[in-house]
Design an enzyme around this catalytic site. Structure first.
Site, PDB file in Angstrom:
ATOM      1  N   TRP A  80       0.859  -1.186   0.000  1.00 31.19           N
ATOM      2  CA  TRP A  80       0.000   0.000   0.000  1.00 31.19           C
ATOM      3  C   TRP A  80       0.900   1.243   0.000  1.00 31.19           C
ATOM      4  O   TRP A  80       1.836   1.336   0.811  1.00 31.19           O
ATOM      5  CB  TRP A  80      -0.891  -0.040   1.249  1.00 31.19           C
ATOM      6  CG  TRP A  80      -1.824   1.123   1.397  1.00 31.19           C
ATOM      7  CD1 TRP A  80      -2.700   1.614   0.473  1.00 31.19           C
ATOM      8  CD2 TRP A  80      -1.991   1.927   2.579  1.00 31.19           C
ATOM      9  NE1 TRP A  80      -3.405   2.667   1.004  1.00 31.19           N
ATOM     10  CE2 TRP A  80      -2.986   2.879   2.285  1.00 31.19           C
ATOM     11  CE3 TRP A  80      -1.398   1.931   3.846  1.00 31.19           C
ATOM     12  CZ2 TRP A  80      -3.412   3.837   3.222  1.00 31.19           C
ATOM     13  CZ3 TRP A  80      -1.816   2.870   4.777  1.00 31.19           C
ATOM     14  CH2 TRP A  80      -2.810   3.809   4.471  1.00 31.19           C
ATOM     15  N   ASP A  95      -0.589  -5.118   9.581  1.00 35.82           N
ATOM     16  CA  ASP A  95      -1.574  -4.151   9.121  1.00 35.82           C
ATOM     17  C   ASP A  95      -2.832  -4.949   8.783  1.00 35.82           C
ATOM     18  O   ASP A  95      -2.849  -5.737   7.831  1.00 35.82           O
ATOM     19  CB  ASP A  95      -1.048  -3.420   7.881  1.00 35.82           C
ATOM     20  CG  ASP A  95      -2.019  -2.363   7.381  1.00 35.82           C
ATOM     21  OD1 ASP A  95      -3.151  -2.296   7.914  1.00 35.82           O
ATOM     22  OD2 ASP A  95      -1.661  -1.605   6.462  1.00 35.82           O
ATOM     23  N   LYS A 104     -13.184  -0.645   6.143  1.00 37.89           N
ATOM     24  CA  LYS A 104     -13.755  -1.527   5.130  1.00 37.89           C
ATOM     25  C   LYS A 104     -14.765  -2.498   5.731  1.00 37.89           C
ATOM     26  O   LYS A 104     -15.868  -2.651   5.223  1.00 37.89           O
ATOM     27  CB  LYS A 104     -12.670  -2.346   4.437  1.00 37.89           C
ATOM     28  CG  LYS A 104     -11.337  -1.676   4.335  1.00 37.89           C
ATOM     29  CD  LYS A 104     -11.235  -0.769   3.147  1.00 37.89           C
ATOM     30  CE  LYS A 104      -9.950   0.039   3.267  1.00 37.89           C
ATOM     31  NZ  LYS A 104      -9.542   0.694   2.088  1.00 37.89           N
TER      32      LYS A 104
HETATM   33  N1  KET Z   1      -3.639  -0.458   5.274  1.00 34.36           N
HETATM   34  C1  KET Z   1      -3.911  -0.910   4.047  1.00 34.36           C
HETATM   35  C2  KET Z   1      -3.213  -2.128   3.569  1.00 34.36           C
HETATM   36  C3  KET Z   1      -4.839  -0.236   3.260  1.00 34.36           C
HETATM   37  O1  KET Z   1      -5.089  -0.718   2.063  1.00 34.36           O
HETATM   38  C4  KET Z   1      -5.483   0.926   3.748  1.00 34.36           C
HETATM   39  C5  KET Z   1      -6.408   1.676   2.898  1.00 34.36           C
HETATM   40  C6  KET Z   1      -5.168   1.336   5.053  1.00 34.36           C
HETATM   41  C7  KET Z   1      -4.252   0.620   5.795  1.00 34.36           C
HETATM   42  C8  KET Z   1      -5.765   2.523   5.702  1.00 34.36           C
HETATM   43  O2  KET Z   1      -7.105   2.616   5.720  1.00 34.36           O
HETATM   44  P1  KET Z   1      -7.855   3.567   6.769  1.00 34.36           P
HETATM   45  O3  KET Z   1      -8.899   4.240   5.988  1.00 34.36           O
HETATM   46  O4  KET Z   1      -6.853   4.554   7.325  1.00 34.36           O
HETATM   47  O5  KET Z   1      -8.367   2.652   7.805  1.00 34.36           O
HETATM   48  N2  KET Z   1      -6.454   1.540   1.650  1.00 34.36           N
HETATM   49  C9  KET Z   1      -7.372   2.140   0.694  1.00 34.36           C
HETATM   50  C10 KET Z   1      -7.701   3.574   0.920  1.00 34.36           C
HETATM   51  C11 KET Z   1      -6.516   4.481   1.008  1.00 34.36           C
HETATM   52  O6  KET Z   1      -5.597   4.402   0.202  1.00 34.36           O
HETATM   53  O7  KET Z   1      -6.538   5.316   1.935  1.00 34.36           O
HETATM   54  C12 KET Z   1      -6.856   1.870  -0.724  1.00 34.36           C
HETATM   55  O8  KET Z   1      -5.790   1.279  -0.882  1.00 34.36           O
HETATM   56  O9  KET Z   1      -7.570   2.207  -1.677  1.00 34.36           O
END
Ligand code: KET
Length: 463
Positions: free
Chosen positions: A192, A273, A309
């Protein structure tokens, strides 16, 4: 503007100019603060402002030299999508769930929990403690480590509520940079996009370990083992608990066990993560197995959890950082230091999202309803995988597309290159990240044919 406020403005202007003059020359330019004879009338303010190289009071901006930053590689896709007037546009960029109708989804169980919270007059909007909502923290640890986890029973886990997954990772990283002896963190290649930035800004030194093999579109297990095997003892290793983003490729349980043995034998510190618990298999326990395997051996680890999610709470920013320690007294001290990280960063976390989660997790019926809705989301994503795979096969699109059905979680790492992605956006108004990742959760039966046409055209015309 009333007279009183005009005076107020004048007074504060005077004060600012005095401070500025002191700052510039150190000499005493004293202004009369008598309101009857404003200093502006008697002195030309430019006289002493001019020497300042950043002076922007009269025309130019003090920020004139600030460069335009590029958009974020993931969230910028949504910015571009929003600007596109085309009625056929499709956003497969950000990992955010959409219904079969293409709409964002608020889970029924979340609506019910919110209604309960609103109807409860005893609820107030006081600050939470620095560590967040106590119930939420306990329930979050149970969710990821399992209700029967010895680490929880022995009070060896320090859990703090943080701002979703990102905030949990950042707080964990800041803590490690201050209190852990080894500053290097190994992250998978690819990973990511935000990981590198989060860890670097927290003061850790980021290195990568091999993870994905483009040739097989699967795990490069040998490369992974070699790279972790040659990491310095004690290094931190970022692991995606399940549904690896962006590749959709996870180690098998057997491979996880080998990774665990290798890491423990070298004293590597796991930082999980967990942004997709429940989204990979549709089952919350199954998706936590990798983490539980590491906790079961009695060793230490960190886990960043997100409810963005799996509960659809993206904008509520609700998540948790848990640090599993060797003993209860270490956990107490670790928590005390986490508070010192959090307090000057954002003081304490927001109450609403954590209250929703706690309401659902502590009620047996609501928890069950959540798991049903979660499974339905995971199943819809899996069904999109099959529909897309079938549609490409039906078109005879060159290439082996079986990775679409083999990969796990929210994303398919298509293997499409940058030029093919740019072509699909330009010609078909399909928005996705330039590494060829598509969010399967953004697809539906109506958009699958359009996406398949685009992929078919990209592959046959742009290779
Ligand atoms: N870790 C991973 C692996 C991840 O894909 C995301 C979010 C997050 C943490 C953080 O999510 P949060 O909203 O802070 O709980 N991924 C999606 C959104 C983004 O990039 O912020 C994405 O990859 O589309």
């Amino acid at each position: 503007m009333g007279e009183a406020s005009t005076r107020g403005v004048r007074l504060s202007t005077e004060r600012r100019l005095s401070t500025l003059a002191r700052h510039l020359g150190g000499h005493s330019l004293s202004f009369s603060s008598s309101l009857g004879s404003p200093p502006m009338a008697s002195r030309d303010p430019n006289e002493f402002i001019a020497p300042c190289p950043t002076a922007g009071f009269y025309g130019g901006s003090v920020f004139a030299n600030v460069a335009q930053a590029p958009e974020d590689a993931i969230l910028g896709v949504t910015v571009a999508y929003n600007k596109d007037p085309s009625p056929i546009k499709v956003n497969l960029g950000v990992g955010a769930y959409r219904t079969e109708e293409g709409k964002p989804l608020v889970l029924n169980v979340v609506r019910r929990a919110e209604q309960m919270l609103v109807n409860d007059p005893s609820r107030v909007k006081e600050y939470l403690p620095i560590t967040g909502l106590a119930d939420f923290n306990k329930l979050s640890a149970k969710l990821i480590f399992g209700a029967d986890s010895p680490a929880i029973q022995e009070n060896r886990v320090a859990t703090v509520q943080c701002l979703s997954g990102t905030g949990s990772l950042r707080v964990g990283a800041e803590f490690l940079a201050r209190h852990y002896h080894e500053r290097t963190i190994y992250i998978p290649l690819p990973t990511w996009g935000n990981h590198t930035k989060i860890f670097t800004l927290a003061g850790l030194s980021v290195k990568t370990y091999r993870y994905y093999d483009p040739a097989t579109r699967g795990l490069n297990f040998q490369g992974l083992v070699e790279d972790l095997g040659s990491a310095p003892s004690g290094a931190i290793v970022l692991l995606h608990a399940c549904a690896h983003n962006p590749t959709g490729v996870d180690p098998t349980p057997d491979q996880w066990e080998q990774i665990r043995q290798l890491m423990r034998s070298k004293g590597l510190l796991p930082f999980f993560d967990s942004a997709y618990q429940g989204f990979a298999s549709g089952n919350l326990d199954a998706d936590a197995q990798s983490v539980r395997m590491f906790v079961a051996d009695g060793g230490e680890c960190l886990t960043a959890q997100s409810y963005a999610k799996n509960m659809g709470l993206y904008g509520e920013r609700v998540g948790a950082l848990s640090i599993v320690c060797r003993s209860a007294d270490v956990a107490v001290r670790v928590e005390s230091q986490l508070k010192l990280v959090i307090r000057p960063m954002y003081s304490n976390p927001p109450i609403h999202g954590a209250s929703i989660v706690a309401t659902i997790l502590k009620d047996r019926e609501m928890y069950k309803d959540w798991t049903i809705e979660l499974k339905a989301m995971a199943d819809r994503i899996i069904s999109m995988r099959h529909q897309l795979f079938d549609a490409l096969r039906a078109r005879g699109t060159p290439g082996d597309w079986s990775h679409i059905i083999k990969q796990i979680g929210m994303f398919t790492f298509t293997g499409l290159n940058k030029e093919q992605v740019a072509f699909m956006t330009r010609e078909y108004h399909i928005y996705m990240t330039s590494d060829g990742r598509i969010s399967m959760a953004g697809l539906n039966s109506k958009t699958v044919p359009h996406l398949s046409d685009a992929i078919h055209a990209a592959v046959t015309r742009m290779n």
